[in-house]
Design a protein around this motif. Structure first.
Motif, mmCIF file in Angstrom:
data_model
loop_
_atom_site.group_PDB
_atom_site.id
_atom_site.type_symbol
_atom_site.label_atom_id
_atom_site.label_comp_id
_atom_site.label_asym_id
_atom_site.label_seq_id
_atom_site.Cartn_x
_atom_site.Cartn_y
_atom_site.Cartn_z
ATOM 1 N N HIS A 162 0.845 -1.196 0.000
ATOM 2 C CA HIS A 162 0.000 0.000 0.000
ATOM 3 C C HIS A 162 0.877 1.241 0.000
ATOM 4 O O HIS A 162 1.764 1.392 0.837
ATOM 5 N N ALA A 163 0.614 2.124 -0.966
ATOM 6 C CA ALA A 163 1.372 3.373 -1.068
ATOM 7 C C ALA A 163 0.583 4.519 -0.451
ATOM 8 O O ALA A 163 -0.641 4.593 -0.585
ATOM 9 N N LYS A 164 1.288 5.423 0.183
ATOM 10 C CA LYS A 164 0.650 6.561 0.830
ATOM 11 C C LYS A 164 -0.062 7.424 -0.198
ATOM 12 O O LYS A 164 0.471 7.698 -1.274
ATOM 13 N N GLY A 165 -1.268 7.816 0.094
ATOM 14 C CA GLY A 165 -2.063 8.630 -0.809
ATOM 15 C C GLY A 165 -2.973 7.800 -1.704
ATOM 16 O O GLY A 165 -3.884 8.352 -2.331
ATOM 17 N N ASN A 166 -2.748 6.524 -1.802
ATOM 18 C CA ASN A 166 -3.624 5.652 -2.583
ATOM 19 C C ASN A 166 -4.768 5.133 -1.726
ATOM 20 O O ASN A 166 -4.759 5.270 -0.497
ATOM 21 N N LYS A 167 -5.721 4.539 -2.377
ATOM 22 C CA LYS A 167 -6.830 3.898 -1.680
ATOM 23 C C LYS A 167 -6.685 2.387 -1.767
ATOM 24 O O LYS A 167 -5.971 1.872 -2.629
ATOM 25 N N ALA A 168 -7.360 1.696 -0.857
ATOM 26 C CA ALA A 168 -7.298 0.230 -0.844
ATOM 27 C C ALA A 168 -8.710 -0.332 -0.889
ATOM 28 O O ALA A 168 -9.630 0.210 -0.258
ATOM 29 N N TYR A 169 -8.861 -1.405 -1.658
ATOM 30 C CA TYR A 169 -10.160 -2.076 -1.775
ATOM 31 C C TYR A 169 -9.954 -3.583 -1.636
ATOM 32 O O TYR A 169 -8.923 -4.130 -2.048
ATOM 33 N N GLN A 170 -10.966 -4.206 -1.064
ATOM 34 C CA GLN A 170 -10.909 -5.664 -0.905
ATOM 35 C C GLN A 170 -11.994 -6.331 -1.732
ATOM 36 O O GLN A 170 -13.064 -5.764 -1.954
ATOM 37 N N VAL A 171 -11.683 -7.531 -2.222
ATOM 38 C CA VAL A 171 -12.657 -8.351 -2.948
ATOM 39 C C VAL A 171 -12.588 -9.762 -2.380
ATOM 40 O O VAL A 171 -11.541 -10.207 -1.888
ATOM 41 N N THR A 172 -13.699 -10.442 -2.454
ATOM 42 C CA THR A 172 -13.764 -11.829 -1.983
ATOM 43 C C THR A 172 -13.933 -12.757 -3.181
ATOM 44 O O THR A 172 -14.821 -12.539 -4.011
ATOM 45 N N ILE A 173 -13.081 -13.766 -3.261
ATOM 46 C CA ILE A 173 -13.190 -14.767 -4.327
ATOM 47 C C ILE A 173 -13.670 -16.078 -3.724
ATOM 48 O O ILE A 173 -13.170 -16.513 -2.681
#
Length: 258
Positions: A162-173
């Motif tokens: 994770h880079a600072k200033g970016n957003k994070a999203y999760q997905v379920t498989i």
């Protein structure tokens, strides 16, 4: 004294026996019958058998007319010709069956070796149109892969990727084994791209998430894993591609971010 001036007449010459056809029928009948014992040579047995049968019958006709005296040879040659014909038919059936079985085995091997293609849960196959969050990709062998919609994710303090200033999203498989054999889930991979330029989205791993699916999935069972991806702050969508393994084509999901 008178003398008989008539000389004794010489005996009429005996006509030569024409036994060639009967002999030829016997020889060809023997060769044809031996050829018929090898299924692959059914064609040779058929040709020689037919000729031997004809020559044997003609040879018997000569015997009846007194032109030949090898009745047994001609008869035996004709019978061997008939036997060769029967063996040729049997050989043709055996050869055809063997070739047909071999072709079926080759077709089966080719199908097993070919990549298994996906389609979505609505029954529309193909990879050109991405699926939406929650849709299921169903493969030829009954394997089902579902990717959920993207949800915001807060990486842990020691998260990697994770880079600072970016957003994070999760997905379920979710991988469900609808086939009849165990499915090795070790090779299941999930990758993603995000942003206007379609840059690869790094996978995030921390103490809460990461690791994917491991082990085997029994028939009728399913396994679930959560992945998180790092995206640019202005990214509007996340393209996720899931591949069940090297024998499968990957399927793509177009997930909206917000």
């Amino acid at each position: 004294m008178s003398y008989d001036t008539h000389l004794p007449q010489a005996p009429a010459p005996v006509a030569a026996m024409r036994n060639g056809l009967g002999t030829a029928a016997l020889i060809l009948g023997i060769i044809g019958t031996l050829s018929g014992l090898i299924p692959l040579f059914f064609w040779l047995a058929g040709i020689l058998g037919l000729i031997a049968l004809i020559l044997g019958l003609v040879g018997r006709g000569r015997v009846k007319r007194g032109e030949a005296n090898n009745k047994g040879v001609a008869l035996f040659g004709a019978l061997l010709g008939l036997a060769a014909l029967i063996l040729s038919v049997v050989g043709a059936v055996i050869t055809y069956t063997a070739v047909s079985d071999a072709v079926d085995e080759i077709d089966k091997a080719v199908k097993d070796a070919a990549p298994k293609t996906p389609g979505n849960s609505a029954g529309k196959g193909g990879k050109s149109k991405p699926l939406a969050g929650g849709d299921t990709s169903v493969y030829d062998d009954g394997l089902k892969v579902t990717v959920s919609a993207a949800k915001p994710f807060t990486p842990g303090e020691y998260a990697v990727g994770h880079a600072k200033g970016n957003k994070a999203y999760q997905v379920t498989i979710t991988v469900e084994n609808g086939g009849k054999k165990n499915f090795d889930a070790t090779l299941v991979t999930l990758s993603a791209r995000a942003g206007a330029d379609g840059a690869e989205a790094d996978e995030i791993a921390d103490d809460k998430i990461g690791g994917g699916i491991t082990g085997s999935i029994l028939p009728g069972k399913k396994a679930t894993a959560i992945y998180a991806f790092d995206t640019p702050a202005d990214a509007k969508d996340l393209t996720v591609e899931a591949s069940p393994g090297i024998d499968y084509d990957g399927a793509q999901w177009e997930l909206k971010l917000g």
